[in-house]
Write a protein that holds these residues in place. Structure first.
Motif, mmCIF file in Angstrom:
data_model
loop_
_atom_site.group_PDB
_atom_site.id
_atom_site.type_symbol
_atom_site.label_atom_id
_atom_site.label_comp_id
_atom_site.label_asym_id
_atom_site.label_seq_id
_atom_site.Cartn_x
_atom_site.Cartn_y
_atom_site.Cartn_z
ATOM 1 N N ALA A 126 12.764 0.306 6.431
ATOM 2 C CA ALA A 126 13.957 1.059 5.451
ATOM 3 C C ALA A 126 14.567 -0.043 4.623
ATOM 4 C CB ALA A 126 14.898 1.147 6.740
ATOM 5 N N GLY A 127 14.862 -1.362 5.008
ATOM 6 C CA GLY A 127 15.533 -2.155 4.128
ATOM 7 C C GLY A 127 14.795 -2.642 3.075
ATOM 8 N N VAL A 128 13.330 -3.143 3.301
ATOM 9 C CA VAL A 128 12.363 -3.774 2.172
ATOM 10 C C VAL A 128 11.832 -2.383 1.421
ATOM 11 C CG1 VAL A 128 10.539 -5.153 1.889
ATOM 12 C CG2 VAL A 128 12.082 -5.879 3.558
ATOM 13 N N MET A 129 11.020 -1.850 2.202
ATOM 14 C CA MET A 129 10.243 -0.779 1.579
ATOM 15 C C MET A 129 10.994 0.721 0.988
ATOM 16 S SD MET A 129 7.172 -1.024 4.139
ATOM 17 C CE MET A 129 6.051 0.311 3.360
ATOM 18 N N GLY A 130 12.241 0.788 1.560
ATOM 19 C CA GLY A 130 13.165 1.809 1.093
ATOM 20 C C GLY A 130 12.689 3.157 1.367
ATOM 21 N N LEU A 131 11.953 3.004 2.707
ATOM 22 C CA LEU A 131 11.576 4.482 3.544
ATOM 23 C C LEU A 131 12.381 4.992 4.275
ATOM 24 C CD1 LEU A 131 7.870 3.328 4.012
ATOM 25 C CD2 LEU A 131 8.603 5.076 2.197
ATOM 26 N N ARG A 132 12.861 6.190 4.299
ATOM 27 C CA ARG A 132 13.688 6.891 5.343
ATOM 28 C C ARG A 132 12.801 6.698 6.530
ATOM 29 N NH1 ARG A 132 14.092 13.315 5.913
ATOM 30 N NH2 ARG A 132 15.353 13.486 7.912
ATOM 31 N N THR A 133 13.368 6.399 7.659
ATOM 32 C CA THR A 133 12.674 5.752 8.842
ATOM 33 C C THR A 133 13.030 6.497 10.279
ATOM 34 O OG1 THR A 133 12.300 3.553 7.889
ATOM 35 C CG2 THR A 133 12.050 3.784 10.306
ATOM 36 N N LEU A 134 12.114 6.959 10.843
ATOM 37 C CA LEU A 134 12.385 7.401 12.512
ATOM 38 C C LEU A 134 11.884 6.401 13.231
ATOM 39 C CD1 LEU A 134 10.795 11.125 12.039
ATOM 40 C CD2 LEU A 134 13.134 10.276 11.839
ATOM 41 N N ALA A 135 12.923 5.899 14.015
ATOM 42 C CA ALA A 135 12.845 4.826 14.765
ATOM 43 C C ALA A 135 12.842 5.268 16.254
ATOM 44 C CB ALA A 135 13.729 3.648 14.681
ATOM 45 N N VAL A 136 11.569 5.400 16.985
ATOM 46 C CA VAL A 136 11.218 6.013 18.377
ATOM 47 C C VAL A 136 11.156 4.978 19.480
ATOM 48 C CG1 VAL A 136 10.319 7.856 19.587
ATOM 49 C CG2 VAL A 136 10.156 7.831 17.195
ATOM 50 N N GLU A 137 12.265 4.667 20.208
ATOM 51 C CA GLU A 137 12.291 3.720 21.368
ATOM 52 C C GLU A 137 12.860 4.222 22.418
ATOM 53 O OE1 GLU A 137 11.931 0.996 23.844
ATOM 54 O OE2 GLU A 137 10.859 0.544 21.701
ATOM 55 N N PRO A 138 12.085 4.338 23.632
ATOM 56 C CA PRO A 138 12.709 4.960 24.946
ATOM 57 C C PRO A 138 13.370 3.934 25.906
ATOM 58 C CG PRO A 138 10.380 4.421 25.114
ATOM 59 C CD PRO A 138 10.809 3.934 23.638
ATOM 60 N N VAL A 139 13.356 2.610 25.652
ATOM 61 C CA VAL A 139 13.882 1.565 26.728
ATOM 62 C C VAL A 139 15.299 1.291 26.292
ATOM 63 C CG1 VAL A 139 13.696 -0.425 27.608
ATOM 64 C CG2 VAL A 139 11.787 0.746 27.271
ATOM 65 N N GLY B 197 23.776 -2.020 7.778
ATOM 66 C CA GLY B 197 24.171 -0.901 6.800
ATOM 67 C C GLY B 197 22.997 0.202 6.492
ATOM 68 N N LEU B 198 22.147 0.627 7.490
ATOM 69 C CA LEU B 198 21.071 1.383 7.291
ATOM 70 C C LEU B 198 20.971 2.680 8.028
ATOM 71 C CD1 LEU B 198 18.048 -1.157 7.054
ATOM 72 C CD2 LEU B 198 19.168 0.171 5.205
ATOM 73 N N GLY B 199 22.359 3.068 8.464
ATOM 74 C CA GLY B 199 22.452 4.122 9.427
ATOM 75 C C GLY B 199 22.072 5.355 8.494
ATOM 76 N N GLY B 200 22.371 5.598 7.286
ATOM 77 C CA GLY B 200 22.238 6.525 6.592
ATOM 78 C C GLY B 200 20.633 6.847 6.239
ATOM 79 N N THR B 201 19.810 5.858 6.435
ATOM 80 C CA THR B 201 18.399 5.788 6.146
ATOM 81 C C THR B 201 17.631 5.902 7.268
ATOM 82 O OG1 THR B 201 19.060 4.384 4.164
ATOM 83 C CG2 THR B 201 16.662 4.502 5.057
ATOM 84 N N VAL B 202 18.060 5.111 8.378
ATOM 85 C CA VAL B 202 17.394 5.443 9.714
ATOM 86 C C VAL B 202 17.961 6.348 10.840
ATOM 87 C CG1 VAL B 202 16.614 3.796 11.717
ATOM 88 C CG2 VAL B 202 16.703 2.963 9.278
ATOM 89 N N LYS C 48 0.946 -1.411 -0.040
ATOM 90 C CA LYS C 48 -0.134 -0.039 0.082
ATOM 91 C C LYS C 48 0.706 1.038 0.028
ATOM 92 C CE LYS C 48 -3.708 -2.334 0.296
ATOM 93 N NZ LYS C 48 -4.714 -2.765 -0.634
ATOM 94 N N VAL C 49 2.016 1.269 0.365
ATOM 95 C CA VAL C 49 2.870 2.604 0.446
ATOM 96 C C VAL C 49 4.036 2.303 -0.258
ATOM 97 C CG1 VAL C 49 4.243 3.565 2.210
ATOM 98 C CG2 VAL C 49 2.157 2.729 3.164
ATOM 99 N N SER C 50 4.452 3.316 -1.042
ATOM 100 C CA SER C 50 5.634 3.383 -1.877
ATOM 101 C C SER C 50 6.535 4.510 -1.415
ATOM 102 C CB SER C 50 5.250 3.307 -3.248
ATOM 103 O OG SER C 50 4.537 4.579 -3.696
ATOM 104 N N ALA C 51 7.893 4.220 -1.662
ATOM 105 C CA ALA C 51 8.724 5.057 -1.806
ATOM 106 C C ALA C 51 8.843 6.184 -2.816
ATOM 107 C CB ALA C 51 10.388 4.747 -1.314
ATOM 108 N N PRO C 52 9.272 7.531 -2.759
ATOM 109 C CA PRO C 52 9.982 7.936 -1.407
ATOM 110 C C PRO C 52 9.092 8.472 -0.413
ATOM 111 C CG PRO C 52 10.100 9.576 -3.011
ATOM 112 C CD PRO C 52 9.374 8.347 -3.770
ATOM 113 N N GLN D 178 10.470 15.374 3.214
ATOM 114 C CA GLN D 178 9.294 14.401 2.670
ATOM 115 C C GLN D 178 8.383 13.993 3.479
ATOM 116 O OE1 GLN D 178 12.119 10.863 2.145
ATOM 117 N NE2 GLN D 178 12.899 11.557 0.183
ATOM 118 N N SER D 179 7.241 13.494 2.862
ATOM 119 C CA SER D 179 5.920 13.491 3.515
ATOM 120 C C SER D 179 6.094 12.095 4.492
ATOM 121 C CB SER D 179 4.717 13.164 2.457
ATOM 122 O OG SER D 179 4.478 14.173 1.725
#
Length: 261
Positions: A70-83, A98-103, A48-52, A154-155
């Motif tokens: 990030a790795g399959v869908m190719g989306l720039r990703t914000l990963a929010v985790e408090p623990v 190897g996704l440090g530049g994407t996440v 249902k969702v495509s990059a970019p 980006q949206s």
């Protein structure tokens, strides 16, 4: 392959996770299944969702959904985790693949205002069940999705929310971004009451429920009119889930506490 790691597969692609260092439900499921946890939900989102665009993983845990976004869908990703424990593994997963530049990883909780919250855990066998609580626990900074997404170039295309009952506060802190970008939302909602409360917050923005996945219901909401309104089906599935939980709930909660469900 790096020592102390294992591989998983998704279609013809391979990804790497660190070996579990303790007994944890999600980490164990990923290893034993040899693929992404909740892969049915993830396949649906990929269709249902495509990059970019941007994905936001609210309650990223050890990075299962983040890695897929990030790795399959190719989306720039914000990963929010408090623990802290989960965050360390999340960073390792991103590095191994190897996704440090994407996440972008953010060690904060999400709320409807800036501040602090206390993270508590009732189920030591499932580190994905940390929740905002009171009393003893780790105090962590909290921010809002509107603040995190304010300066994106980006949206936002998709948001996954798995925050153990704190989803209303998270979404109240995201209303400006939702109105602007209308991302697909995948939210874990463990009861009809949680579903109704959550829907009341996003329905004024044009959102409708369209589908349900997973043992504990994760409901997909669409706000751009691209997907058909599935209210009747979603609510029927939620009622069936509540009937099952009235019978199996005490056993299910016990299994969750020891990391077996």
């Amino acid at each position: 392959m790096t020592s102390g790691t294992f591989q998983i597969a998704f279609d013809d692609r391979r990804f790497v996770f660190p070996e579990p260092q303790d007994r944890d439900h999600v980490h164990g499921k990923i290893k034993s299944g040899g693929t992404f946890y909740e892969d049915g939900l993830l396949r649906y989102l990929a269709g249902k969702v495509s990059a970019p665009g941007v994905a936001v993983d609210c309650g990223a845990n050890i990075g299962n959904h983040t890695l897929f976004f990030a790795g399959v869908m190719g989306l720039r990703t914000l990963a929010v985790e408090p623990v802290e424990r989960n965050f360390r593994i999340l960073e390792r997963v991103i590095d191994l693949n190897g996704l440090g530049g994407t996440v972008e990883v953010v060690r904060k909780a999400l709320d409807d205002h800036e501040g602090e919250v206390v993270m508590t855990l009732d189920s030591p066998g499932n580190h994905g069940m940390y929740k905002v609580g009171e009393g003893s626990g780790a105090t962590v900074p909290a921010t809002t999705l509107d603040a995190l997404c304010a300066d994106l170039d980006q949206s936002v295309k998709v948001i996954k929310i798995d925050v153990e009952g704190f989803q209303d506060q998270v979404i109240r802190g995201a209303l400006r971004m939702l109105e602007r970008d209308k991302p697909l939302i995948a939210a874990e909602l463990a009861s009809l009451d949680e579903y109704s409360s959550f829907l009341s917050l996003i329905q004024p923005l044009g959102y409708v429920p369209v589908e349900v996945f997973n043992r504990t219901p994760t409901i997909i909401f669409s706000g751009d009119g691209a997907l058909s309104d599935g209210t009747a089906v979603v609510e029927a599935k939620m009622r069936a889930y509540e009937r099952r939980m009235r019978v199996a709930g005490p056993v299910q909660r016990l299994l969750q506490k020891v990391g077996l469900a």
